[in-house]
Every structure is written in structure tokens, then in C-alpha cells.
Design a protein around this motif. Structure first.
Motif, short mmCIF file in Angstrom:
data_model
loop_
_atom_site.label_atom_id
_atom_site.label_comp_id
_atom_site.label_asym_id
_atom_site.label_seq_id
_atom_site.Cartn_x
_atom_site.Cartn_y
_atom_site.Cartn_z
N THR A 221 0.84 -1.21 0.00
CA THR A 221 0.00 0.00 0.00
C THR A 221 0.87 1.25 0.00
O THR A 221 0.62 2.18 -0.76
CB THR A 221 -0.95 -0.01 1.21
OG1 THR A 221 -1.75 -1.20 1.16
CG2 THR A 221 -1.84 1.22 1.22
N ASP B 168 -8.16 7.43 1.74
CA ASP B 168 -7.65 6.11 2.11
C ASP B 168 -8.36 4.96 1.39
O ASP B 168 -8.16 3.80 1.74
CB ASP B 168 -7.68 5.91 3.62
CG ASP B 168 -9.09 5.78 4.17
OD1 ASP B 168 -10.07 6.10 3.45
OD2 ASP B 168 -9.21 5.37 5.33
N HIS B 169 -9.16 5.27 0.37
CA HIS B 169 -9.85 4.21 -0.36
C HIS B 169 -8.88 3.13 -0.84
O HIS B 169 -9.10 1.94 -0.63
CB HIS B 169 -10.62 4.79 -1.55
CG HIS B 169 -11.18 3.73 -2.46
ND1 HIS B 169 -12.35 3.08 -2.21
CD2 HIS B 169 -10.67 3.19 -3.60
CE1 HIS B 169 -12.56 2.18 -3.16
NE2 HIS B 169 -11.55 2.24 -4.02
N HIS C 28 -7.56 0.23 1.31
CA HIS C 28 -8.46 -0.89 1.62
C HIS C 28 -8.84 -1.68 0.37
O HIS C 28 -9.79 -2.44 0.41
CB HIS C 28 -9.73 -0.35 2.29
CG HIS C 28 -9.45 0.54 3.44
ND1 HIS C 28 -8.99 0.07 4.65
CD2 HIS C 28 -9.51 1.89 3.56
CE1 HIS C 28 -8.80 1.08 5.47
NE2 HIS C 28 -9.11 2.20 4.83
N CYS C 29 -8.10 -1.47 -0.73
CA CYS C 29 -8.51 -2.07 -2.00
C CYS C 29 -7.30 -2.62 -2.75
O CYS C 29 -6.47 -1.85 -3.25
CB CYS C 29 -9.23 -1.03 -2.85
SG CYS C 29 -9.83 -1.70 -4.40
#
Length: 98
Positions: free
Chosen positions: A20, A59-60, A63-64
Motif C-alpha cells: 500500500t 484512504d480508499h 483498503h482495496c
């Protein structure tokens, strides 16, 4: 292609760890390319995102896995294979549109 100055800021990569963090760094490194790519997690429908870049303005993407993997692939394609943004877009579409 949008200009770099027209893009909103992304979150600091240091807020994250692992892939990330690397994805948020990738977006900072090649923002104009990332802004020309679609995101295949369907966040355009759920969140109104306009491009893959939008996923990193908050912050999308943290989490993807789709967002993270697309950004890392885009950086790899631009840096290692020297592809243009249009060629990267074609590759992303071919890989993720199924």
C-alpha cells in the motif's frame, strides 16, 4: 492528460505499510499517468471517482487490492518497459476488464 498541478494531493505514503505504501509512492511518482487510468474496483459507481488517481486522494486505495495492484503495475510498466500512458491504459484495460 491532466496537468500535474490540476491534480488534488494524495495521502502521504508514510501513513501506510507494505505494498500500500509503495502504491501511494507510485502515484506520487507518476501522477499524470495514474490520472489517465480507469480503476476496476468500480469506485466510479460507488464513490464517484474519476480515475485511479482519485482512489489515492483518500484512504480508499489502502483498503482495496485492485487499486494498489493497478498503481504498482502502472509504475512497473512505465519505468521498466517504458510504455506511454496510453499503452499502460491498454494493458490495464486488457488485464482488469474481464
Amino acid at each position: 492528460a491532466p496537468s500535474k498541478s490540476s491534480l488534488a494531493p494524495t495521502l502521504e505514503p508514510e501513513k501506510f505499510t507494505g505494498p500500500t505504501r509503495e502504491a501511494y509512492r507510485a502515484v506520487r511518482e507518476i501522477p499524470v499517468t495514474i490520472a489517465q487510468l480507469p480503476c476496476y474496483c468500480h469506485c466510479d459507481q460507488g464513490y464517484g471517482h474519476k480515475s485511479l488517481y482519485s482512489c489515492f486522494e483518500d484512504d480508499h486505495a489502502a483498503h482495496c487490492a485492485v487499486c494498489v495492484n493497478e498503481a504498482l503495475l502502472a509504475l512497473k510498466l512505465e519505468k521498466e518497459q517504458k510504455l506511454t500512458p496510453a499503452q499502460i491504459r491498454e494493458t490495464i484495460v486488457a488485464q482488469y476488464s474481464h
